[in-house]
Scaffold this motif. Structure first.
Motif, short mmCIF file in Angstrom:
data_model
loop_
_atom_site.label_atom_id
_atom_site.label_comp_id
_atom_site.label_asym_id
_atom_site.label_seq_id
_atom_site.Cartn_x
_atom_site.Cartn_y
_atom_site.Cartn_z
N ALA A 30 0.84 -1.20 0.00
CA ALA A 30 0.00 0.00 0.00
C ALA A 30 0.88 1.25 0.00
CB ALA A 30 -0.93 -0.01 1.21
N ARG A 31 1.96 1.22 0.77
CA ARG A 31 2.86 2.38 0.83
C ARG A 31 3.56 2.61 -0.51
NH1 ARG A 31 5.54 4.42 6.11
NH2 ARG A 31 3.29 4.62 6.29
N GLU A 32 4.06 1.51 -1.06
CA GLU A 32 4.78 1.60 -2.35
C GLU A 32 3.87 2.21 -3.43
OE1 GLU A 32 6.22 -1.85 -5.24
OE2 GLU A 32 6.73 -2.22 -3.14
N ASN A 33 2.64 1.72 -3.45
CA ASN A 33 1.67 2.19 -4.44
C ASN A 33 1.28 3.65 -4.20
OD1 ASN A 33 0.83 0.70 -6.51
ND2 ASN A 33 -1.15 0.17 -5.65
N ALA A 34 1.06 3.99 -2.92
CA ALA A 34 0.71 5.37 -2.58
C ALA A 34 1.81 6.31 -3.05
CB ALA A 34 0.49 5.50 -1.08
N LEU A 35 3.06 5.94 -2.79
CA LEU A 35 4.18 6.79 -3.19
C LEU A 35 4.27 6.91 -4.71
CD1 LEU A 35 6.86 5.58 -0.61
CD2 LEU A 35 5.88 7.88 -0.77
N LYS A 36 4.02 5.79 -5.38
CA LYS A 36 4.07 5.80 -6.85
C LYS A 36 3.09 6.85 -7.42
CE LYS A 36 2.58 2.68 -10.51
NZ LYS A 36 2.17 1.30 -10.80
N TYR A 37 1.87 6.84 -6.90
CA TYR A 37 0.86 7.74 -7.48
C TYR A 37 1.00 9.18 -6.95
CZ TYR A 37 -0.97 3.72 -9.83
OH TYR A 37 -1.08 2.62 -10.65
N LEU A 38 1.52 9.32 -5.73
CA LEU A 38 1.79 10.68 -5.25
C LEU A 38 2.89 11.32 -6.09
CD1 LEU A 38 1.36 10.13 -1.42
CD2 LEU A 38 0.08 11.78 -2.82
N ARG A 39 3.87 10.51 -6.49
CA ARG A 39 4.93 11.01 -7.39
C ARG A 39 4.30 11.43 -8.71
NH1 ARG A 39 7.88 6.22 -6.72
NH2 ARG A 39 8.63 6.43 -4.61
N LYS A 40 3.40 10.62 -9.20
CA LYS A 40 2.79 10.89 -10.51
C LYS A 40 2.07 12.24 -10.54
CE LYS A 40 0.02 8.61 -14.01
NZ LYS A 40 1.02 8.53 -15.04
N VAL A 41 1.43 12.61 -9.41
CA VAL A 41 0.70 13.88 -9.40
C VAL A 41 1.54 15.02 -8.81
CG1 VAL A 41 -1.52 12.68 -9.22
CG2 VAL A 41 -0.39 13.49 -7.13
N GLY A 42 2.84 14.74 -8.58
CA GLY A 42 3.75 15.78 -8.08
C GLY A 42 3.57 16.11 -6.61
N MET A 43 3.03 15.17 -5.83
CA MET A 43 2.79 15.46 -4.41
C MET A 43 3.70 14.66 -3.47
SD MET A 43 0.76 17.94 -4.05
CE MET A 43 0.32 17.82 -2.31
N ALA A 44 4.73 14.01 -4.03
CA ALA A 44 5.65 13.23 -3.17
C ALA A 44 6.33 14.08 -2.10
CB ALA A 44 6.66 12.51 -4.04
N PRO A 45 6.67 15.36 -2.37
CA PRO A 45 7.33 16.14 -1.31
C PRO A 45 6.41 16.43 -0.11
CG PRO A 45 7.65 17.16 -3.47
CD PRO A 45 6.61 16.10 -3.64
N TYR A 46 5.14 16.12 -0.22
CA TYR A 46 4.19 16.51 0.83
C TYR A 46 3.64 15.32 1.60
CZ TYR A 46 4.26 20.89 -1.73
OH TYR A 46 4.67 22.05 -2.35
N ILE A 47 4.31 14.19 1.56
CA ILE A 47 3.70 12.97 2.13
C ILE A 47 3.36 13.09 3.61
CG2 ILE A 47 4.53 11.25 0.46
CD1 ILE A 47 6.82 10.67 2.39
N ASN A 48 4.11 13.91 4.35
CA ASN A 48 3.85 14.02 5.78
C ASN A 48 2.93 15.19 6.14
OD1 ASN A 48 5.44 11.79 6.50
ND2 ASN A 48 7.28 13.04 6.15
N ALA A 49 2.52 15.94 5.14
CA ALA A 49 1.63 17.08 5.41
C ALA A 49 0.21 16.58 5.67
CB ALA A 49 1.63 18.01 4.21
N TYR A 50 -0.59 17.44 6.31
CA TYR A 50 -2.01 17.14 6.54
C TYR A 50 -2.84 18.01 5.60
CZ TYR A 50 -1.05 14.05 10.37
OH TYR A 50 -0.62 12.95 11.08
N PRO A 51 -4.04 17.58 5.26
CA PRO A 51 -4.83 18.32 4.27
C PRO A 51 -4.92 19.82 4.55
CG PRO A 51 -5.83 16.20 4.66
CD PRO A 51 -4.68 16.30 5.63
#
Ligand SMILES: Nc1ncnc2c1ncn2[C@@H]1O[C@H](COP(=O)(O)OP(=O)(O)OP(=O)(O)O)[C@@H](O)[C@H]1O
Length: 242
Positions: free
Chosen positions: A113-134
């Motif tokens: 689940a983590r690997e996949n989440a990171l893959k798609y967050l990278r795709k939408v350019g949001m990987a630098p924000y993984i620890n941020a809250y909405p």
């Protein structure tokens, strides 16, 4: 892949969808346009069963998911949805937002689940924000996380319900760009939108609705350049006048 046949929806005595018919093939990008209140969102909500249709059929790979005994949870997991208002979990980080559905619904192991989440967050350019809250994100960033979350479930079809309508104008472009990339990658999408440039330039099929009816559905070139239906003509003229 998906066939909507004679679909209807009534709220009390108010008939909101009437005899809706269209077909979605793999790789299609279908835009649904029309005036406010014409039934566009209700149509999407019927397709992913957030609303129960009153009549008709929704055939997914040939079997009617409205028929008793069909595997609704399986269908739901294959039809993703992105909402106007993002619908992120406010008490979870960006990364967790994209993991949780995979773990709870798809029963994926945490690592996958983590690997996949990171893959798609990278795709939408949001990987630098993984620890941020909405609450720490802009509207455009929230919507990109919502798209990554939907993609992480690896749906066959992705439904977008006015994904840019709640955004400040300067953020609309970043979300549309992500959607353009998905379209180029072959993602099957149905997009309810007021963004006529997106409907014209990105989709391969456009559905125009008025008062719960599909008035016209065609390829965007012909629908925008030479609409046949009087209501489509009026809608597009009004739109151009703005
Ligand atoms: N849960 C509900 N109960 C009663 N009426 C509803 C419900 N949901 C939608 N409607 C009605 O159905 C009609 C179609 O609404 P819908 O939101 O699908 O239109 P829309 O084309 O998506 O509009 P917009 O572009 O403003 O989002 C409207 O008249 C609305 O008031």
């Amino acid at each position: 892949m998906l066939q909507v046949r004679h679909l209807s929806k009534t709220f009390g005595t108010h008939s909101v969808l009437k005899d809706i018919d269209f077909t979605v093939c793999a790789g299609d990008v279908i835009s649904v346009i029309g005036a406010s209140g014409s039934g566009k969102s209700t149509l999407l909500r019927c397709i992913n069963l957030l609303e129960s249709p009153t009549g008709g059929q929704i055939l997914f790979h040939g079997s009617d998911i409205l028929e008793h005994g069909n595997n609704v949870p399986n269908y739901r997991s294959k039809v993703g949805m992105v909402f106007q208002s993002f619908n992120l979990f406010h008490n979870m980080s960006v990364l967790r937002n994209c993991e949780i559905g995979q773990e709870k619904v798809l029963k994926r192991k945490k690592d996958l689940a983590r690997e996949n989440a990171l893959k798609y967050l990278r795709k939408v350019g949001m990987a630098p924000y993984i620890n941020a809250y909405p609450h720490q994100l802009s509207g455009g960033q929230k919507q990109r996380v919502a798209i990554a979350r939907a993609l992480a479930m690896e749906p066959e079809v992705l439904l977008f319900d006015e994904p840019t309508s709640a955004l400040d104008p300067e953020m609309v472009g970043e979300v549309l760009e992500v959607m353009r990339t998905l379209a180029r990658d072959g993602m099957t999408m149905i997009v309810v939108t007021h963004e006529m440039a997106f409907a014209r330039d990105v989709s391969n099929h456009v559905i125009f609705m008025a008062d719960g009816v599909i008035c016209e559905q065609r390829d965007p070139q012909r629908l925008f350049q030479a609409p046949k239906n009087k209501r489509t003509q009026e809608f597009l003229l009004r739109f151009l006048a703005h």
